[in-house]
Design a protein around this motif. Structure first.
Motif, PDB file in Angstrom:
ATOM      1  N   GLU A 146       0.833  -1.204   0.000  1.00 51.48           N
ATOM      2  CA  GLU A 146       0.000   0.000   0.000  1.00 51.48           C
ATOM      3  C   GLU A 146       0.868   1.255   0.000  1.00 51.48           C
ATOM      4  N   LEU A 147       1.907   1.257   0.836  1.00 47.08           N
ATOM      5  CA  LEU A 147       2.801   2.410   0.894  1.00 47.08           C
ATOM      6  C   LEU A 147       3.540   2.576  -0.428  1.00 47.08           C
ATOM      7  N   ALA A 148       4.006   1.479  -0.994  1.00 47.74           N
ATOM      8  CA  ALA A 148       4.704   1.553  -2.275  1.00 47.74           C
ATOM      9  C   ALA A 148       3.800   2.147  -3.348  1.00 47.74           C
ATOM     10  N   GLY A 149       2.529   1.800  -3.294  1.00 52.05           N
ATOM     11  CA  GLY A 149       1.578   2.365  -4.241  1.00 52.05           C
ATOM     12  C   GLY A 149       1.430   3.865  -4.063  1.00 52.05           C
ATOM     13  N   ARG A 150       1.380   4.314  -2.802  1.00 49.19           N
ATOM     14  CA  ARG A 150       1.271   5.754  -2.542  1.00 49.19           C
ATOM     15  C   ARG A 150       2.517   6.504  -2.986  1.00 49.19           C
ATOM     16  N   LEU A 151       3.651   5.826  -2.940  1.00 46.13           N
ATOM     17  CA  LEU A 151       4.913   6.465  -3.344  1.00 46.13           C
ATOM     18  C   LEU A 151       5.177   6.319  -4.832  1.00 46.13           C
ATOM     19  N   GLY A 152       4.221   5.778  -5.544  1.00 47.18           N
ATOM     20  CA  GLY A 152       4.381   5.672  -6.988  1.00 47.18           C
ATOM     21  C   GLY A 152       5.492   4.715  -7.403  1.00 47.18           C
ATOM     22  N   GLY A 153       5.742   3.698  -6.598  1.00 47.69           N
ATOM     23  CA  GLY A 153       6.758   2.712  -6.942  1.00 47.69           C
ATOM     24  C   GLY A 153       8.177   3.178  -6.708  1.00 47.69           C
ATOM     25  N   LYS A 154       8.362   4.283  -5.990  1.00 50.80           N
ATOM     26  CA  LYS A 154       9.714   4.811  -5.758  1.00 50.80           C
ATOM     27  C   LYS A 154      10.409   4.127  -4.576  1.00 50.80           C
ATOM     28  N   CYS A 155      10.101   2.858  -4.368  1.00 53.80           N
ATOM     29  CA  CYS A 155      10.724   2.134  -3.280  1.00 53.80           C
ATOM     30  C   CYS A 155      10.634   0.635  -3.560  1.00 53.80           C
ATOM     31  N   GLU A 156      11.367  -0.140  -2.786  1.00 55.17           N
ATOM     32  CA  GLU A 156      11.293  -1.592  -2.848  1.00 55.17           C
ATOM     33  C   GLU A 156      10.770  -2.094  -1.515  1.00 55.17           C
ATOM     34  N   THR A 157       9.998  -3.178  -1.549  1.00 53.93           N
ATOM     35  CA  THR A 157       9.407  -3.715  -0.333  1.00 53.93           C
ATOM     36  C   THR A 157      10.054  -5.050   0.047  1.00 53.93           C
ATOM     37  N   TYR A 158      10.241  -5.241   1.351  1.00 56.81           N
ATOM     38  CA  TYR A 158      10.801  -6.480   1.885  1.00 56.81           C
ATOM     39  C   TYR A 158      10.041  -6.847   3.148  1.00 56.81           C
TER      40      TYR A 158
END
Length: 259
Positions: A45-57
């Protein structure tokens, strides 16, 4: 002042609150932002809000196996971690005699040992590169203990002891270690710490926003700060406590013990 562009930044406990706000600010500054927490769904959800400007682990800092596996993946993908922000943690507010031993152990395992595990995972490469920042989100509770927070406060005292010792060990290595010590912050932390909502109601007007703490973290990394107390007046109070503990407790007991 350091820049964030292309820095590999790891943030634990990043699914909400301080971690999420810090991730947003780091990503906006051009950092390669790696967000970690137990809930993959919340990270997505957070990655979506950031427009994909991050990686999730998906990461459980209470598990040595999880930490080792996740940071091995990070090393394979990015080769290094430039900034580690140890933010994962939780608290439970209850009188000492009513707190089960398991709760003391779980808080220490996450809040303190989680910091140890993640820091050990990145420190060898930072030392080899003679560069890096380790930021430990502690708490003013690590400086001033209050009623119903013996377990949580003990974990944050431990984090501060670790942070201060490690800072001295790493002097001259190019690796900086920072403690961030906020007072109460308006985050989901209190869903567990204060399920009745009574404490939150008492201190609501004094609560910090996650964004204010995140901005302090960003500035601390840029300036290689050793320690930041939030708000500043509370940090001054902590200094008075250490100088005049009995007098400070007598005068401030009613205000501090609002749980």
């Amino acid at each position: 002042m350091k820049t964030w562009n292309d820095k590999v930044v790891v943030i634990t406990g990043a699914s909400s609150g301080i971690g999420a706000a810090t991730a947003e600010m780091a990503a906006a500054r051009g950092a390669k932002t790696l967000i970690m927490a137990r809930s993959q769904g919340k990270l997505d959800e957070l990655a979506g809000r950031l427009g994909g400007k991050c990686e999730t682990y998906a990461l459980d800092v209470a598990s040595t196996e999880s930490v080792q596996a996740v940071f091995a993946r990070v090393r394979d993908t990015h080769g290094r971690v430039d900034v580690l922000i140890n933010n994962a943690g939780f608290g439970m507010f209850e009188r000492f005699e009513r707190t089960p031993l398991d709760d003391f152990e779980r808080m220490m395992n996450v809040n303190y040992m989680g910091v140890v595990r993640c820091t050990q995972a990145v420190l060898p490469d930072m030392l080899a590169a003679r560069s890096g920042n380790v930021v430990n989100v502690a708490s003013l509770a690590g400086k001033i203990g209050t009623a119903k927070s013996s377990g949580y406060s003990a974990t944050k005292h431990a984090v501060l002891g670790l942070t201060n010792s490690l800072r001295q060990e790493l002097a001259g290595t190019g690796v900086t270690v920072t403690a961030i010590n906020p007072g109460p912050v308006d985050t989901p932390f209190f869903d567990t710490a204060d399920p009745s909502g009574g404490y939150v109601a008492n201190v609501k007007k004094l609560m910090l926003t996650p964004e204010r703490v995140a901005a302090a973290i960003i500035r601390a990394v840029e300036r290689d700060s050793a320690e930041v107390d939030l708000p500043g007046i509370a940090g001054f109070g902590a200094k008075l406590f250490h100088l005049f503990p009995r007098t400070f407790e007598r005068v401030s007991r009613r205000f501090l013990n609002l749980k």
